[in-house]
Motif scaffolding. Sequence first.
Motif, PDB file in Angstrom:
ATOM      1  N   SER A  22       3.287 -77.147  92.693  1.00 47.97           N
ATOM      2  CA  SER A  22       2.097 -77.219  91.834  1.00 47.97           C
ATOM      3  C   SER A  22       1.093 -78.213  92.412  1.00 47.97           C
ATOM      4  N   GLY A  25      -0.682 -76.637  95.237  1.00 45.99           N
ATOM      5  CA  GLY A  25      -1.717 -75.729  94.739  1.00 45.99           C
ATOM      6  C   GLY A  25      -2.960 -76.465  94.289  1.00 45.99           C
ATOM      7  N   GLU A  80      -5.278 -68.307  94.114  1.00 37.51           N
ATOM      8  CA  GLU A  80      -4.714 -69.656  94.255  1.00 37.51           C
ATOM      9  C   GLU A  80      -4.793 -70.425  92.936  1.00 37.51           C
ATOM     10  N   THR A  84      -1.407 -71.487  90.909  1.00 36.47           N
ATOM     11  CA  THR A  84      -1.240 -72.901  90.571  1.00 36.47           C
ATOM     12  C   THR A  84      -1.075 -73.086  89.074  1.00 36.47           C
TER      13      THR A  84
END
Length: 169
Positions: A22, A25, A80, A84
């Motif tokens: 995470s 991201g 993306e 995320t």
Amino acid sequence: MNHLTTDKLIRYSKVILMAYISFFGLMVMFSNFTDYPSNYEYVGHILSMDTTRENLNLSYRAITSPMLHHRIYWFIITLEVVYTAFCLLGTYHLYRNINTPADVFHEAKKFAIVGLLIGLFVYYICLQVIGTEWFNMDESATWNAKDWARHIVDFMFPLLIYIALKIER
């Protein structure tokens, strides 16, 4: 006294590893939003195939329209952001269910699994398959993200397997 069991450690490791991906991201999103021109240039060169070996049999694949470059780049940025967000939600749900029964913890993995699948789509399908195999990105000395994407896939795919396995008791 609260003892750290192997089962508890496995659960915490899944939360921590999801937090890692995470965080990655978030860093990618930050880069895309704060340095749009550099990253756009990267995408534009890959799609235009202007830094790969001249091959008339493959040159029909090139996309030279700046408008399409922007749209494709925004599609990648959107994916993306979505991956995320799902990974962050997955991390939260895993952490929130860290002390629940095994079946409940296993069900809490849904967002994490979806996020990792979307991430694999971006870095494996979009970059490694389409970028490398269709646009010959690997032939460019300057605009080549194949190895970068492979390193991400090399982390995400085993993580997906690890998260999805129901080994908690």
